[in-house]
Design an enzyme around this catalytic site. Structure first.
Site, PDB file in Angstrom:
ATOM      1  N   ARG A 239      -8.689   0.014   4.894  1.00 46.03           N
ATOM      2  CA  ARG A 239      -7.862   0.988   4.187  1.00 46.03           C
ATOM      3  C   ARG A 239      -6.562   0.345   3.719  1.00 46.03           C
ATOM      4  O   ARG A 239      -5.966   0.775   2.732  1.00 46.03           O
ATOM      5  CB  ARG A 239      -7.523   2.162   5.110  1.00 46.03           C
TER       6      ARG A 239
ATOM      7  N   CYS B 143      -3.596  12.469  12.768  1.00 47.01           N
ATOM      8  CA  CYS B 143      -4.426  11.272  12.653  1.00 47.01           C
ATOM      9  C   CYS B 143      -4.308  10.542  13.985  1.00 47.01           C
ATOM     10  O   CYS B 143      -3.730  11.015  14.926  1.00 47.01           O
ATOM     11  CB  CYS B 143      -4.018  10.452  11.453  1.00 47.01           C
TER      12      CYS B 143
ATOM     13  N   ILE C 220       8.687   6.291  16.896  1.00 47.89           N
ATOM     14  CA  ILE C 220       8.369   7.056  15.680  1.00 47.89           C
ATOM     15  C   ILE C 220       7.162   7.971  15.898  1.00 47.89           C
ATOM     16  O   ILE C 220       7.205   9.158  15.590  1.00 47.89           O
ATOM     17  CB  ILE C 220       8.092   6.099  14.486  1.00 47.89           C
TER      18      ILE C 220
ATOM     19  N   LYS D 215       0.842  -1.222   0.000  1.00 53.18           N
ATOM     20  CA  LYS D 215       0.000   0.000   0.000  1.00 53.18           C
ATOM     21  C   LYS D 215       0.865   1.256   0.000  1.00 53.18           C
ATOM     22  O   LYS D 215       0.615   2.191  -0.759  1.00 53.18           O
ATOM     23  CB  LYS D 215      -0.902   0.004   1.229  1.00 53.18           C
ATOM     24  N   ASN D 216       1.910   1.272   0.846  1.00 52.16           N
ATOM     25  CA  ASN D 216       2.667   2.511   1.020  1.00 52.16           C
ATOM     26  C   ASN D 216       3.620   2.795  -0.136  1.00 52.16           C
ATOM     27  O   ASN D 216       4.121   3.903  -0.269  1.00 52.16           O
ATOM     28  CB  ASN D 216       3.390   2.510   2.364  1.00 52.16           C
TER      29      ASN D 216
ATOM     30  N   ASP E 264       4.890   0.163  11.972  1.00 50.79           N
ATOM     31  CA  ASP E 264       3.603  -0.392  11.499  1.00 50.79           C
ATOM     32  C   ASP E 264       3.408  -1.833  11.934  1.00 50.79           C
ATOM     33  O   ASP E 264       2.359  -2.420  11.688  1.00 50.79           O
ATOM     34  CB  ASP E 264       3.528  -0.316   9.967  1.00 50.79           C
TER      35      ASP E 264
ATOM     36  N   ARG F  54       1.732  14.272  13.203  1.00 50.38           N
ATOM     37  CA  ARG F  54       2.203  14.028  11.829  1.00 50.38           C
ATOM     38  C   ARG F  54       2.332  15.319  11.010  1.00 50.38           C
ATOM     39  O   ARG F  54       1.611  15.544  10.042  1.00 50.38           O
ATOM     40  CB  ARG F  54       1.291  13.021  11.134  1.00 50.38           C
ATOM     41  N   PRO F  55       3.238  16.199  11.404  1.00 47.39           N
ATOM     42  CA  PRO F  55       3.457  17.434  10.651  1.00 47.39           C
ATOM     43  C   PRO F  55       4.056  17.131   9.278  1.00 47.39           C
ATOM     44  O   PRO F  55       4.520  16.013   9.028  1.00 47.39           O
ATOM     45  CB  PRO F  55       4.472  18.182  11.518  1.00 47.39           C
ATOM     46  N   ILE F  56       4.039  18.125   8.378  1.00 46.97           N
ATOM     47  CA  ILE F  56       4.703  17.930   7.077  1.00 46.97           C
ATOM     48  C   ILE F  56       5.720  19.041   6.823  1.00 46.97           C
ATOM     49  O   ILE F  56       6.023  19.379   5.686  1.00 46.97           O
ATOM     50  CB  ILE F  56       3.690  17.823   5.920  1.00 46.97           C
ATOM     51  N   ASP F  57       6.286  19.561   7.904  1.00 44.50           N
ATOM     52  CA  ASP F  57       7.275  20.650   7.794  1.00 44.50           C
ATOM     53  C   ASP F  57       8.491  20.240   6.945  1.00 44.50           C
ATOM     54  O   ASP F  57       9.051  21.062   6.206  1.00 44.50           O
ATOM     55  CB  ASP F  57       7.721  21.093   9.187  1.00 44.50           C
TER      56      ASP F  57
ATOM     57  N   ARG G 142      -4.302  10.734   4.051  1.00 47.57           N
ATOM     58  CA  ARG G 142      -3.258  11.744   4.194  1.00 47.57           C
ATOM     59  C   ARG G 142      -2.317  11.721   2.993  1.00 47.57           C
ATOM     60  O   ARG G 142      -1.798  12.734   2.557  1.00 47.57           O
ATOM     61  CB  ARG G 142      -2.392  11.460   5.415  1.00 47.57           C
TER      62      ARG G 142
END
Ligand code: EPZ
Length: 430
Positions: free
Chosen positions: A397, A117, A327, A22-23, A305, A122-125, A93
């Site tokens: 999902r 989530c 993590i 999936k990822n 995961d 879970r920032p995206i900086d 996301r």
């Protein structure tokens, strides 16, 4: 709302076939629109996240032809807009991968900011730091990020934190920037390598994926390709731990054993036999599992995961175990549900102290997120009696045909959506 109902106690025995990762698929589907030619992608996992991202890219104008459950043709030549609807980001996301893909190809992208989530903020900086380093301006307006550049120029980018998403997003934008880009402290996950290999098959020039330094030489355009996605190491690991927790004997097919090393080592530490073949692993657990300690780390360390799955197995082990989640800041929400099944676990900060118990008993539980949901199913398979797992939309999902694959291994599990179906299941299994 749909639920899983499970009658525990059956050891899982038999063979299970693993689907595409999936990822990896989410990054590859975004990258697929970076060419005006048609791209064929095979071994797509038939999971909700993939289906939603396919909808998102067709909504902005890409031609998407799902030629089978696991294959699609994508053509990005007619993309008419570079802004992605909020509904898609709300659902997954990873729609933010369209930032890097659209910025790379059209030098402009507008994508709603992903919220946090269930497993952390879970920032995206780091994603934005990378885009800015390539010469893009980024601003936030009306809940969306707008990234644009007259021209993208290669640069030397150091990622403060190892980030899968930032590595993939920056790699996509840099693959069509002018000149050379170096990404230091890059993520090394198999799915990062798969996205890099996919981009290279389209004519990109990316070297070093899978190490912590990725070197990219930008190209003018990308071209058609046919590509098959790697097997999903997390789906495979989930079935491996289901075999361990139910004292079963499971042959997991269509895997890359190298990607499963950290998982296999831990399974052997807790007393399982793990046999590796070319594209198959076999997990056999005969007696009660042993305790161990585990800390989640970026690849090739033990995957975050796979943290809930080992947590469930250790809840049944002989002795006390420590599970440290390094993590994400909130990935123990399954523990409260497991305690309701009889587990003895104490969470202190980012460490769970797990006092192994002889058995778990079935209960009604709720899936807090994708991997924790799958782990609670494993708990139900190992528990005595009936377990009902609510909110299984999370599980769907990321796991294709989950209950069918488990039934193929002898599990008593069904997807239900009414009290009547629950009673029918209870009558049938006695
Ligand atoms: C990917 O998430 C996966 N999702 C996650 O899998 C997986 O848990 C995670 O990688 C780690 O392996 C997809 O690939 C779609 P990160 P991602 O960026 O990319 C911090 C699943 O179950 N960070 O590697 O979001 C972040 O907060 C999902 O399939 C920043 O600080 O993870 C975290 O602490 C769950 N700034 C750490 O880095 C940033 O800009 C690692 O996150 C980005 C990340």
């Amino acid at each position: 709302m749909e639920q899983y109902i499970i009658k525990g106690g059956n050891p899982l025995v038999g063979e299970v076939e693993i689907g595409g990762a999936k990822n990896a698929a989410l990054g590859i589907l975004a990258a697929a629109i970076m060419t005006d030619d048609t791209v064929r992608i095979d071994n797509l996992p038939d999971v909700q996240d993939v289906n939603v991202l396919l909808e998102a890219i067709s909504k902005i104008g890409a031609k998407v032809d799902r030629i089978s459950r696991t294959s699609a043709l994508i053509n990005g030549s007619n993309i008419g807009q570079v802004s992605v609807d909020y509904e898609y980001i709300k659902k997954i996301r990873a729609s933010y991968y369209l930032l890097g893909a659209l910025l790379g190809k059209y030098k402009k992208a507008e994508v709603p900011l992903p919220g946090g989530c269930n497993i952390g903020s879970r920032p995206i900086d780091l994603h934005l730091k990378g885009f800015k380093a390539l010469g893009a301006t980024t601003r936030i307006a009306n809940g969306s990020i707008i990234a644009e550049a007259a021209q993208l120029r290669g640069n030397h980018i150091y990622l403060d934190t190892v980030s899968v998403g930032a590595t993939i997003n920056i790699m996509m934008a840099a693959s069509m920037a002018e000149g050379r880009t170096v990404i230091e402290n890059a993520a090394k996950e198999p799915h990062v390598v798969d996205v890099a290999n996919f981009l290279n098959s389209m004519g990109a020039n990316i070297k070093g994926a899978g190490t912590d330094v990725i070197r990219i030489r930008g190209v003018e355009r990308l071209h058609a390709t046919e590509y098959s996605i790697i097997p999903d190491q997390i789906e495979a690991g989930t079935f491996m731990f289901a075999a361990a927790a139910t004292r079963g004997d499971v042959i997991v097919k269509n895997v890359i054993p190298k990607h499963l090393e950290a998982t296999s080592v831990k399974l052997m530490e807790i007393g399982c036999q793990v046999e590796e073949f070319d594209d198959v692993v076999r997990v056999v657990a005969t007696g009660r599992l042993n305790n161990t300690n585990v800390k989640t780390l970026p690849y090739p360390g033990y995957p975050t995961d796979m943290q809930p799955q080992i947590g469930v197995a250790l809840a049944l082990a002989n002795g006390t175990s420590l599970v440290t989640e390094s993590i994400f800041e909130n990935r123990f929400k399954y523990v409260d549900e497991l305690v309701r099944m009889g587990a003895n676990i104490k969470v202190e900060g980012n460490t769970a102290v797990i006092y192994g118990c002889e058995k778990l008993t079935g209960a009604r539980v709720s899936a807090p997120d994708l991997r924790a949901g799958a782990a609670l199913v494993i708990a139900g398979l190992a528990a005595e009696g009936i377990t009902i797992v609510d909110d299984i939309v999370y599980i769907q999902r990321g796991y294709e045909c989950f209950e069918e694959k488990l039934r193929g291994l002898g599990a008593e599990i069904e997807r239900v959506s009414s009290e009547k179906e629950i009673q029918k299941f209870k009558l049938r299994v006695g």
